[in-house]
Design a protein around this motif. Structure first.
Motif, short mmCIF file in Angstrom:
data_model
loop_
_atom_site.label_atom_id
_atom_site.label_comp_id
_atom_site.label_asym_id
_atom_site.label_seq_id
_atom_site.Cartn_x
_atom_site.Cartn_y
_atom_site.Cartn_z
N PHE A 145 0.83 -1.21 0.00
CA PHE A 145 0.00 0.00 0.00
C PHE A 145 0.86 1.26 0.00
O PHE A 145 0.43 2.29 -0.53
N TYR A 146 2.05 1.18 0.57
CA TYR A 146 2.96 2.33 0.50
C TYR A 146 3.26 2.66 -0.96
O TYR A 146 3.16 3.82 -1.39
N TYR A 147 3.63 1.64 -1.74
CA TYR A 147 3.95 1.89 -3.15
C TYR A 147 2.70 2.21 -3.96
O TYR A 147 2.75 3.00 -4.91
N ALA A 148 1.56 1.58 -3.60
CA ALA A 148 0.32 1.88 -4.31
C ALA A 148 -0.06 3.35 -4.15
O ALA A 148 -0.47 4.01 -5.12
N GLU A 149 0.12 3.87 -2.96
CA GLU A 149 -0.17 5.29 -2.72
C GLU A 149 0.87 6.19 -3.36
O GLU A 149 0.55 7.24 -3.92
N LYS A 150 2.11 5.76 -3.33
CA LYS A 150 3.19 6.56 -3.92
C LYS A 150 2.98 6.75 -5.41
O LYS A 150 3.19 7.85 -5.95
N TYR A 151 2.56 5.67 -6.10
CA TYR A 151 2.41 5.74 -7.55
C TYR A 151 0.95 5.76 -8.00
O TYR A 151 0.67 5.63 -9.19
N GLN A 152 0.03 5.93 -7.03
CA GLN A 152 -1.41 6.05 -7.32
C GLN A 152 -1.92 4.87 -8.15
O GLN A 152 -2.53 5.04 -9.21
N LYS A 153 -1.70 3.67 -7.64
CA LYS A 153 -2.14 2.44 -8.29
C LYS A 153 -3.31 1.83 -7.52
O LYS A 153 -3.33 1.83 -6.29
N ASP A 154 -4.27 1.29 -8.26
CA ASP A 154 -5.39 0.58 -7.64
C ASP A 154 -4.93 -0.78 -7.12
O ASP A 154 -4.16 -1.48 -7.79
N VAL A 155 -5.42 -1.15 -5.95
CA VAL A 155 -5.13 -2.46 -5.36
C VAL A 155 -6.42 -3.27 -5.33
O VAL A 155 -7.43 -2.84 -4.76
N TYR A 156 -6.39 -4.46 -5.94
CA TYR A 156 -7.52 -5.38 -5.92
C TYR A 156 -7.15 -6.54 -5.03
O TYR A 156 -6.06 -7.12 -5.16
N ALA A 157 -8.05 -6.90 -4.12
CA ALA A 157 -7.70 -7.89 -3.10
C ALA A 157 -8.68 -9.05 -3.06
O ALA A 157 -9.88 -8.88 -3.26
N LEU A 158 -8.14 -10.23 -2.79
CA LEU A 158 -8.93 -11.41 -2.47
C LEU A 158 -8.36 -12.00 -1.19
O LEU A 158 -7.43 -11.45 -0.61
N VAL A 159 -8.92 -13.12 -0.74
CA VAL A 159 -8.55 -13.62 0.58
C VAL A 159 -8.45 -15.14 0.56
O VAL A 159 -9.18 -15.82 -0.15
N SER A 160 -7.50 -15.66 1.36
CA SER A 160 -7.40 -17.10 1.59
C SER A 160 -7.92 -17.45 2.98
O SER A 160 -8.58 -18.47 3.16
N ASN A 161 -7.64 -16.60 3.96
CA ASN A 161 -8.04 -16.84 5.35
C ASN A 161 -8.80 -15.61 5.86
O ASN A 161 -8.20 -14.60 6.21
N MET A 162 -10.12 -15.71 5.90
CA MET A 162 -10.94 -14.55 6.25
C MET A 162 -10.77 -14.14 7.70
O MET A 162 -10.95 -12.97 8.04
N THR A 163 -10.43 -15.08 8.58
CA THR A 163 -10.25 -14.71 9.99
C THR A 163 -9.09 -13.75 10.16
O THR A 163 -9.09 -12.92 11.08
N ILE A 164 -8.09 -13.85 9.27
CA ILE A 164 -6.98 -12.89 9.30
C ILE A 164 -7.42 -11.57 8.67
O ILE A 164 -7.15 -10.49 9.19
#
Length: 309
Positions: free
Chosen positions: A148-167
């Motif tokens: 997220f540091y680099y995503a904010e630095k270069y204004q990139k969208d982050v798309y996320a999925l999950v393997s362990n929802m409890t985390i």
């Protein structure tokens, strides 16, 4: 650079019962071994639409690891940022019943800390020209922070999925920074502390539109198996996309292919509904064989922009 995918590689060992599965008995069947891992699957699925993703990951420092890299290279995945290490990969052992559903599994997760070192050393190079970023939101927290540091630095969208929802539940601050979060119906129930098992797609879409506002998640997609998927955004838009009718052999990788389709669609300018339709089409192709292989497509088939060399 295309879409940058970050996460683990697994070897999947899968046993298929050829007759009705008996939990306490001996079951005759077949055993297959495949390259796996959520992020590896996503990278390969994106590459199979000729969109040339970059994969940041780890593999074992042996012939098996080299085989994985060679296969990804053949699929036109940029493997420059894959590091070879002892025990770099995880292992997933699963047993399936005669209908293709998982009835038992054991997973050995790898230590992904070296990915953080890759980002420290080459983060600017990796993210500067990325079209977007795809990541499992439940991997090591320090790695997610760096992403997220680099995503904010270069204004990139982050798309996320999950393997362990409890985390993932403990990472709501990260979910709020994503451009879209994709999970299944059960995982959505864990996230919002509710039971959605009996909900229809219409009911689920309406609930999702309300819940993401209070959770401050900008966009979210929830898959519902044979009932398709629903989507909603923070502006109050929501809807559903039906599943395609196919003969299911093995559901492994269907969610990963769906996420890859959504990620590609949103990255290259499609609406939420259009992106979900791409995901639905891709996921329907990987569940018809035990190899869970997405066939090759041209990006123009989905109205997507090809990535230039």
């Amino acid at each position: 650079m295309g879409i940058v995918v970050i996460g683990a590689v697994f070897m999947d060992l899968k046993g298929y019962s050829t007759s009705p599965y008996i939990p306490s008995g001996r079951n005759a069947g077949i055993i297959v071994q495949n390259h796996g891992g959520v992020s590896r699957n996503v990278a390969e699925d994106i590459a199979n639409v000729e969109l040339k993703p970059t994969f940041v990951s780890l593999v074992d420092d042996n012939s098996m690891g080299e085989d994985i890299i060679r296969k990804l290279d053949r699929h036109k995945v940029n493997t420059k940022y894959i590091r070879r290490l002892p025990d770099g990969m995880g292992t997933w052992l699963a047993v399936f019943d005669h209908e293709g559903d998982v009835v038992a599994s054991v997973s050995k997760r790898p230590d992904l800390a070296p990915i953080g070192d890759i980002l420290d050393q080459q983060g600017d190079e990796i993210f500067k020209d990325a079209d977007s970023i795809a990541v499992e939101i439940d991997i090591d927290k320090e790695i997610i922070k760096k992403i997220f540091y680099y995503a904010e630095k270069y204004q990139k969208d982050v798309y996320a999925l999950v393997s362990n929802m409890t985390i993932a539940v403990e990472r709501r601050d990260f979910l709020r920074k994503t451009s879209c979060f994709v999970c299944n119906q059960q995982e959505a129930g864990i996230l919002f502390s509710e039971d959605y098992e009996s909900k229809t797609p219409q009911e689920m879409a309406e609930i999702l539109a309300d819940r993401i506002k209070s959770a401050r998640i900008s966009r979210m997609v929830v898959t519902m198996g044979e009932y398709g998927a629903v989507y909603a955004d923070s502006e109050g838009n929501y809807g559903s996309v039906p599943a395609l009718k196919v003969d299911v052999v093995d559901t492994t990788g269907a969610g990963d292919a769906f996420f890859a389709g959504v990620c590609m669609g949103l990255t290259y300018g499609k609406t939420m509904e259009e992106a979900c339709k791409i995901g639905t089409r891709l996921s329907s192709t990987v569940i018809t064989t035990s190899e869970n292989i997405c066939p090759r497509f041209m990006p123009e088939e989905f109205g997507l922009k090809p990535v230039q060399d």
